[in-house]
Design an enzyme around this catalytic site. Structure first.
Site, PDB file in Angstrom:
ATOM      1  N   SER A 112     -11.134  -4.989   1.161  1.00 23.47           N
ATOM      2  CA  SER A 112     -12.136  -4.200   1.572  1.00 23.47           C
ATOM      3  C   SER A 112     -12.577  -3.183   0.859  1.00 23.47           C
ATOM      4  O   SER A 112     -12.006  -2.689   0.122  1.00 23.47           O
ATOM      5  CB  SER A 112     -11.033  -3.395   2.658  1.00 23.47           C
ATOM      6  OG  SER A 112     -11.390  -2.259   3.606  1.00 23.47           O
ATOM      7  N   ALA A 113     -14.091  -3.219   0.981  1.00 22.86           N
ATOM      8  CA  ALA A 113     -14.933  -2.404  -0.063  1.00 22.86           C
ATOM      9  C   ALA A 113     -14.375  -0.611   0.044  1.00 22.86           C
ATOM     10  O   ALA A 113     -14.710  -0.194  -0.847  1.00 22.86           O
ATOM     11  CB  ALA A 113     -16.317  -2.356   0.398  1.00 22.86           C
ATOM     12  N   HIS A 114     -14.130  -0.159   1.154  1.00 22.55           N
ATOM     13  CA  HIS A 114     -13.769   1.280   1.042  1.00 22.55           C
ATOM     14  C   HIS A 114     -12.727   1.608   0.250  1.00 22.55           C
ATOM     15  O   HIS A 114     -12.240   2.585   0.182  1.00 22.55           O
ATOM     16  CB  HIS A 114     -13.614   1.615   2.453  1.00 22.55           C
ATOM     17  CG  HIS A 114     -12.247   1.473   3.302  1.00 22.55           C
ATOM     18  ND1 HIS A 114     -11.410   2.419   3.451  1.00 22.55           N
ATOM     19  CD2 HIS A 114     -12.155   0.479   4.133  1.00 22.55           C
ATOM     20  CE1 HIS A 114     -10.660   2.003   3.992  1.00 22.55           C
ATOM     21  NE2 HIS A 114     -10.941   0.752   4.610  1.00 22.55           N
ATOM     22  N   GLN A 174      -5.059  -3.916  -2.072  1.00 19.23           N
ATOM     23  CA  GLN A 174      -4.791  -3.181  -2.906  1.00 19.23           C
ATOM     24  C   GLN A 174      -5.174  -3.395  -4.344  1.00 19.23           C
ATOM     25  O   GLN A 174      -4.654  -2.538  -5.431  1.00 19.23           O
ATOM     26  CB  GLN A 174      -3.486  -2.407  -2.702  1.00 19.23           C
ATOM     27  CG  GLN A 174      -3.276  -1.739  -1.181  1.00 19.23           C
ATOM     28  CD  GLN A 174      -3.958  -0.362  -1.193  1.00 19.23           C
ATOM     29  OE1 GLN A 174      -4.357  -0.013  -2.220  1.00 19.23           O
ATOM     30  NE2 GLN A 174      -4.054  -0.052   0.128  1.00 19.23           N
ATOM     31  N   ASN A 193       0.670  -1.107   0.154  1.00 16.24           N
ATOM     32  CA  ASN A 193      -0.080   0.220  -0.231  1.00 16.24           C
ATOM     33  C   ASN A 193       0.741   1.263   0.003  1.00 16.24           C
ATOM     34  O   ASN A 193       0.540   2.321  -0.332  1.00 16.24           O
ATOM     35  CB  ASN A 193      -1.059  -0.041   1.230  1.00 16.24           C
ATOM     36  CG  ASN A 193      -0.288  -0.506   2.602  1.00 16.24           C
ATOM     37  OD1 ASN A 193       0.452  -1.358   2.384  1.00 16.24           O
ATOM     38  ND2 ASN A 193      -0.295   0.262   3.399  1.00 16.24           N
ATOM     39  N   CYS A 211      -2.828   4.633   8.565  1.00 15.70           N
ATOM     40  CA  CYS A 211      -2.956   4.391  10.073  1.00 15.70           C
ATOM     41  C   CYS A 211      -1.618   5.033  10.653  1.00 15.70           C
ATOM     42  O   CYS A 211      -1.609   5.147  11.881  1.00 15.70           O
ATOM     43  CB  CYS A 211      -3.057   2.813  10.043  1.00 15.70           C
ATOM     44  SG  CYS A 211      -2.397   2.033   9.085  1.00 15.70           S
ATOM     45  N   THR A 256     -25.028  -9.489  13.082  1.00 12.39           N
ATOM     46  CA  THR A 256     -25.813  -9.041  12.136  1.00 12.39           C
ATOM     47  C   THR A 256     -25.210  -8.497  10.676  1.00 12.39           C
ATOM     48  O   THR A 256     -24.172  -7.509  10.943  1.00 12.39           O
ATOM     49  CB  THR A 256     -27.122  -8.160  12.405  1.00 12.39           C
ATOM     50  OG1 THR A 256     -27.457  -9.020  13.540  1.00 12.39           O
ATOM     51  CG2 THR A 256     -28.012  -7.873  11.426  1.00 12.39           C
TER      52      THR A 256
HETATM   53  C1  LIG Z   1      -2.906  -3.744   2.414  1.00 14.60           C
HETATM   54  C2  LIG Z   1      -3.845  -3.418   3.376  1.00 14.60           C
HETATM   55  N1  LIG Z   1      -4.313  -4.355   4.127  1.00 14.60           N
HETATM   56  C3  LIG Z   1      -5.436  -4.164   5.204  1.00 14.60           C
HETATM   57  C4  LIG Z   1      -5.895  -2.871   5.332  1.00 14.60           C
HETATM   58  C5  LIG Z   1      -6.770  -2.609   6.247  1.00 14.60           C
HETATM   59  O1  LIG Z   1      -8.332  -2.586   5.851  1.00 14.60           O
HETATM   60  P1  LIG Z   1      -9.399  -2.114   6.509  1.00 14.60           P
HETATM   61  O2  LIG Z   1      -9.301  -0.970   6.652  1.00 14.60           O
HETATM   62  O3  LIG Z   1     -10.695  -2.564   5.663  1.00 14.60           O
HETATM   63  O4  LIG Z   1      -9.208  -2.857   8.060  1.00 14.60           O
HETATM   64  C6  LIG Z   1      -5.276  -1.723   4.772  1.00 14.60           C
HETATM   65  C7  LIG Z   1      -5.965  -0.612   4.773  1.00 14.60           C
HETATM   66  O5  LIG Z   1      -5.178   0.496   4.869  1.00 14.60           O
HETATM   67  C8  LIG Z   1      -4.521  -2.155   3.776  1.00 14.60           C
HETATM   68  O6  LIG Z   1      -3.751  -1.021   2.879  1.00 14.60           O
END
Ligand SMILES: Cc1ncc(COP(=O)(O)O)c(C=O)c1O
Length: 397
Positions: free
Chosen positions: A207-209, A187, A159, A332, A245
């Site tokens: 991850s959908a977002h 990614q 990422n 993060c 749920t």
């Molecule tokens: C490579 C990777 N794995 C896992 C995650 C974590 O995803 P989520 O926000 O859905 O917990 C991210 C989010 O930054 C990511 O870039």
């Protein structure tokens, strides 16, 4: 609004798509439909049906996107949950016979910290090194794997730097030794063209977002034969593989966004063109800039820069004030003055890592935004370097 995938205020240019993406405006159009999805899909009565329908359709669409069976799809709260579940599940199922886990040095914290936790319980953790150009040391994997290895977990693409890893080869090595293979594929959707089945993995997490849908929706691919122990025990949701749920609005948003994925190949090509153009312009206009792993296989949208004599956090804040959203590394770790562990693992010095900037393009990025970004970055870097020079002169005098 500029276009379907650029649902951001017009005065702001968003170039941080690896952290999260804006919501597709197709979700706004369907908002009234989403508003009706309040029923509990586990109920028997009619109020549950609209949600149940979306749950079924989104599962089917994501399975088609990957080329797998809908039975191999498990919805949860996000990739962090998916990564935790897989590592802990494999350890609980296989740990007694196979105590070793192998992950790369530059995994997302949800993999890295899960693996460190398992180490505290007795697992032997092996970290696969990466080189400065982002390549994974496959010789290390071949030398260290044994019939004690339970799992290899390596992300499909990083990422922060965008470097892409040889998951197919890793799956072959893992399987030849009876180990399981997981890839964090967060990614991947909408950023790289790929035949998912060719990876040969037992597990993958999404991850959908990260592709224009709502936050709080994760997707796990788990092969029918792969061991699975729920992280969250509870009701019989997701065939008793994940209690709780279902997040119906998030899951429905995923299905709606996937309807736009016919455009993915075209968008990926366009992002590659714009990213390459951006790097070319930056290297021409700003002296002493290095693009991390520029020659390695990379995601179409990601550029990680090291800019000498310009502090990463200060660049980020100056760009923010001028209307640009970028990052110094993973979202993060923002606000954390420590240099990125990913860049340090690649072998960059602390000073180099502290001068990094990550720019990640999206489906809504266009050439005029790139032009504006490059000219503003040029101004910001010139100003910071001039200040630094003054500071040095002042210190001498
Ligand atoms: C490579 C990777 N794995 C896992 C995650 C974590 O995803 P989520 O926000 O859905 O917990 C991210 C989010 O930054 C990511 O870039």
């Amino acid at each position: 609004m500029q276009n379907e995938f650029e649902n951001t205020p017009p005065q702001r240019i968003y170039l941080d798509h690896n952290a999260t993406t804006p919501l597709s405006s197709s979700l706004k159009e369907k908002w009234m439909e989403l508003f009706e999805l309040w029923g509990n899909p586990s109920s028997i009565h009619a109020s549950s049906r609209p949600g149940k329908k979306h749950l079924r359709e989104s599962r089917q669409k994501f399975a088609e996107f990957l080329g797998c069976s809908p039975l191999e799809i498990i919805f949860n709260s996000g990739a962090s949950e998916g990564n935790n579940t897989i590592l802990k599940s494999v350890w609980l199922e296989r740990g007694l016979d196979r105590s070793e886990i192998m992950i790369s040095q530059i995994e997302h914290p949800s993999v890295m910290k899960s693996a460190e936790y398992l180490k505290s319980l007795g697992a032997v953790l092996k970290l696969i090194p990466v080189s400065r150009d982002g390549a994974l040391d496959l010789n290390f994997v071949r030398a260290e794997i044994s019939n004690r290895t339970a799992l290899i977990s390596v992300m499909i693409a990083n990422n922060e730097t965008g470097t892409v890893f040889p998951i197919q080869e890793l799956s072959q090595i893992a399987h030849a030794h009876g180990a399981l293979m997981h890839s964090d594929c967060v990614q991947m959707p909408g950023k790289m063209k790929l035949d998912f089945n060719s990876l040969g993995v037992d597990y993958a997490t999404f991850s959908a977002h990260k592709f224009y849908a709502l936050k709080g929706t994760g997707i796990v691919f788990a092969k029918k034969s792969a061991p699975w122990i729920p992280l969250i025990h509870g009701g019989g949701q997701e065939r008793s593989r994940r209690g709780g749920t279902e997040n119906i609005l998030g899951i429905a948003s995923l299905g709606i966004v996937l309807d736009s994925f016919g455009q993915a190949d075209r968008k990926i090509l366009e992002m590659t063109r714009l990213r390459d153009l951006m790097e070319k312009m930056i290297l021409e206009k700003i002296p002493r800039v290095t693009v991390t792993a520029q020659k390695s296989p990379r995601l179409s949208n990601t550029s990680s820069l090291i800019i000498d004599d310009a502090d990463g956090e200060t660049m980020l804040m100056s760009l923010d004030l001028k209307g640009f959203s970028v990052s110094t590394g993973a979202a993060c770790s923002s606000g954390n003055p420590e240099p990125s562990p990913v860049l340090l693992a690649l072998g960059l010095t602390r000073a180099e890592a502290q001068h990094s900037l990550r720019i990640s393009l999206g489906w809504g990025t266009d050439e005029s935004q790139i032009q504006k970004f490059v000219s503003t970055l040029t101004e910001v870097v010139e100003k910071l370097r001039a200040l630094k020079k003054e500071e040095k002169q002042y210190a001498i005098s």
